[in-house]
Design a protein around this motif. Structure first.
Motif, PDB file in Angstrom:
ATOM      1  N   CYS A  70      48.493 -17.982  39.726  1.00 52.55           N
ATOM      2  CA  CYS A  70      47.090 -18.223  40.091  1.00 52.55           C
ATOM      3  C   CYS A  70      47.052 -19.299  41.174  1.00 52.55           C
ATOM      4  O   CYS A  70      47.830 -20.255  41.145  1.00 52.55           O
ATOM      5  CB  CYS A  70      46.301 -18.666  38.863  1.00 52.55           C
ATOM      6  N   GLU A  71      46.137 -19.163  42.116  1.00 48.98           N
ATOM      7  CA  GLU A  71      46.029 -20.136  43.201  1.00 48.98           C
ATOM      8  C   GLU A  71      45.288 -21.393  42.782  1.00 48.98           C
ATOM      9  O   GLU A  71      45.228 -22.378  43.520  1.00 48.98           O
ATOM     10  CB  GLU A  71      45.304 -19.502  44.391  1.00 48.98           C
ATOM     11  N   LYS A 120      29.476 -19.022  38.412  1.00 48.39           N
ATOM     12  CA  LYS A 120      29.768 -17.610  38.131  1.00 48.39           C
ATOM     13  C   LYS A 120      30.317 -17.440  36.712  1.00 48.39           C
ATOM     14  O   LYS A 120      29.990 -16.469  36.012  1.00 48.39           O
ATOM     15  CB  LYS A 120      30.771 -17.072  39.151  1.00 48.39           C
ATOM     16  N   LYS A 162      30.674 -23.530  42.584  1.00 54.75           N
ATOM     17  CA  LYS A 162      30.232 -22.139  42.768  1.00 54.75           C
ATOM     18  C   LYS A 162      30.954 -21.213  41.793  1.00 54.75           C
ATOM     19  O   LYS A 162      30.343 -20.314  41.196  1.00 54.75           O
ATOM     20  CB  LYS A 162      30.492 -21.692  44.205  1.00 54.75           C
ATOM     21  N   TRP A 163      32.266 -21.431  41.609  1.00 56.35           N
ATOM     22  CA  TRP A 163      33.009 -20.632  40.638  1.00 56.35           C
ATOM     23  C   TRP A 163      32.548 -20.944  39.218  1.00 56.35           C
ATOM     24  O   TRP A 163      32.456 -20.040  38.368  1.00 56.35           O
ATOM     25  CB  TRP A 163      34.505 -20.884  40.782  1.00 56.35           C
ATOM     26  N   THR A 182      42.201 -22.038  42.605  1.00 57.61           N
ATOM     27  CA  THR A 182      41.031 -22.364  43.427  1.00 57.61           C
ATOM     28  C   THR A 182      39.730 -22.168  42.664  1.00 57.61           C
ATOM     29  O   THR A 182      38.678 -22.634  43.100  1.00 57.61           O
ATOM     30  CB  THR A 182      40.994 -21.463  44.669  1.00 57.61           C
ATOM     31  N   GLU A 238      32.706 -26.133  46.241  1.00 54.13           N
ATOM     32  CA  GLU A 238      33.356 -24.838  46.080  1.00 54.13           C
ATOM     33  C   GLU A 238      33.693 -24.563  44.615  1.00 54.13           C
ATOM     34  O   GLU A 238      33.505 -23.457  44.105  1.00 54.13           O
ATOM     35  CB  GLU A 238      34.629 -24.774  46.948  1.00 54.13           C
ATOM     36  N   SER A 252      38.897 -18.964  41.927  1.00 52.12           N
ATOM     37  CA  SER A 252      38.574 -17.559  42.180  1.00 52.12           C
ATOM     38  C   SER A 252      38.987 -16.648  41.025  1.00 52.12           C
ATOM     39  O   SER A 252      38.494 -15.525  40.911  1.00 52.12           O
ATOM     40  CB  SER A 252      39.233 -17.083  43.478  1.00 52.12           C
ATOM     41  N   CYS A 253      39.892 -17.123  40.173  1.00 49.28           N
ATOM     42  CA  CYS A 253      40.287 -16.329  38.998  1.00 49.28           C
ATOM     43  C   CYS A 253      39.189 -16.301  37.948  1.00 49.28           C
ATOM     44  O   CYS A 253      39.273 -15.555  36.963  1.00 49.28           O
ATOM     45  CB  CYS A 253      41.560 -16.906  38.386  1.00 49.28           C
ATOM     46  N   LEU A 254      38.159 -17.146  38.132  1.00 50.17           N
ATOM     47  CA  LEU A 254      37.050 -17.266  37.175  1.00 50.17           C
ATOM     48  C   LEU A 254      37.545 -17.622  35.768  1.00 50.17           C
ATOM     49  O   LEU A 254      36.905 -17.297  34.771  1.00 50.17           O
ATOM     50  CB  LEU A 254      36.200 -15.990  37.141  1.00 50.17           C
TER      51      LEU A 254
END
Length: 260
Positions: free
Chosen positions: A133-134, A202, A198-199, A136, A195, A138-140
């Protein structure tokens, strides 16, 4: 501001004109520089015993109504009263090293650590997800979801997975409350989410977590200490407006309980 601190006539005019309440309102709903001015002015006024009580009494004032109406339409307050088993997850920027405006840490202290998760308190290395996983966001938070069915997250895990776990029914705070989901308290600074925030938003949407947004500013005061009193006053006002009487739900918000 130097004149404000030195000139008793100016201080008297502020009090007689009822301008302390607008200062508190400006601190709660103004732009960053306006909030910094208001915090400094209130701090200077509060040092004088003749005005300290009046500054404290202004806590319950209503900030500029046009601004409040605009924000209310965009970021509504909680539509029910808080209950004893409610708990919170903060969605914030990193503020631990700021002077005066440590907004996330102040909220954490005001709400109480035993019912509030502040991600800023954990320095996550994310070592366990290198190459997977990065980290960041984005993997939520689903990259380690299976692992957390048998254990709690650590500082070596993906920060987003840890955050999602705290939003869910299996966190330590949720389990103590029969799986009750938290309220996400989102601190919106200078009109824009970070940033990571924002995740986090979500994730809250996916899990059905209620999000309550506080409009704030990421200003830095030249000095901390007493200047932070004005910030605390404004954040207290914001919490009372958004959540209701958050410190009157039958529990001790200052209880010293350590929960990851």
């Amino acid at each position: 501001l130097s004149n404000l601190a030195a000139n008793d006539k100016i201080k008297a005019w502020i009090v007689e004109a009822g301008a302390i309440a607008p200062l508190v309102g400006l601190l709660a709903a103004g732009a960053g520089e306006q909030q910094a001015f208001a915090a400094t002015a209130l701090e200077q006024l509060s040092k004088n015993p003749a005005f300290g009580a009046k500054v404290e009494a202004a806590r319950g004032c209503t900030p500029y109504q046009p601004k409040r109406n605009e924000l209310e339409q965009k970021y509504p307050k909680l539509l029910r009263r808080l209950e004893k088993d409610d708990h919170f997850v903060l969605s914030v920027k990193f503020t631990k090293n700021r002077k005066g405006n440590r907004s996330a840490e102040i909220l954490h202290e005001m709400l109480g650590p035993h019912r509030t998760y502040n991600p800023n308190n954990f320095d996550k290395s994310c070592k366990n997800v290198e190459g997977v996983c990065e980290s960041t966001g984005s993997c939520l938070g689903v990259c380690q979801e299976e692992l957390f069915k048998t254990r709690a997250p650590t500082i070596d895990d993906c920060w987003a997975s840890s955050y999602r776990w705290h939003l869910g029914p299996k966190s330590a705070r949720a389990r103590k409350r029969k799986g009750r989901l938290p309220i996400m308290l989102q601190l919106l600074e200078d009109g824009a989410l970070g940033e990571g925030q924002k995740w986090e938003e979500k994730m809250a949407e996916e899990l059905g977590v209620t999000v309550v947004t506080i409009d704030w500013a990421g200003f830095v005061l030249n000095q901390a200490g007493n200047a932070e009193k004005g910030v605390r006053m404004a954040l207290d006002q914001q919490l009372r407006y958004k959540l209701g009487p958050y410190d009157e739900v039958g529990i001790n918000i200052n209880a010293a309980v350590s929960i990851a």
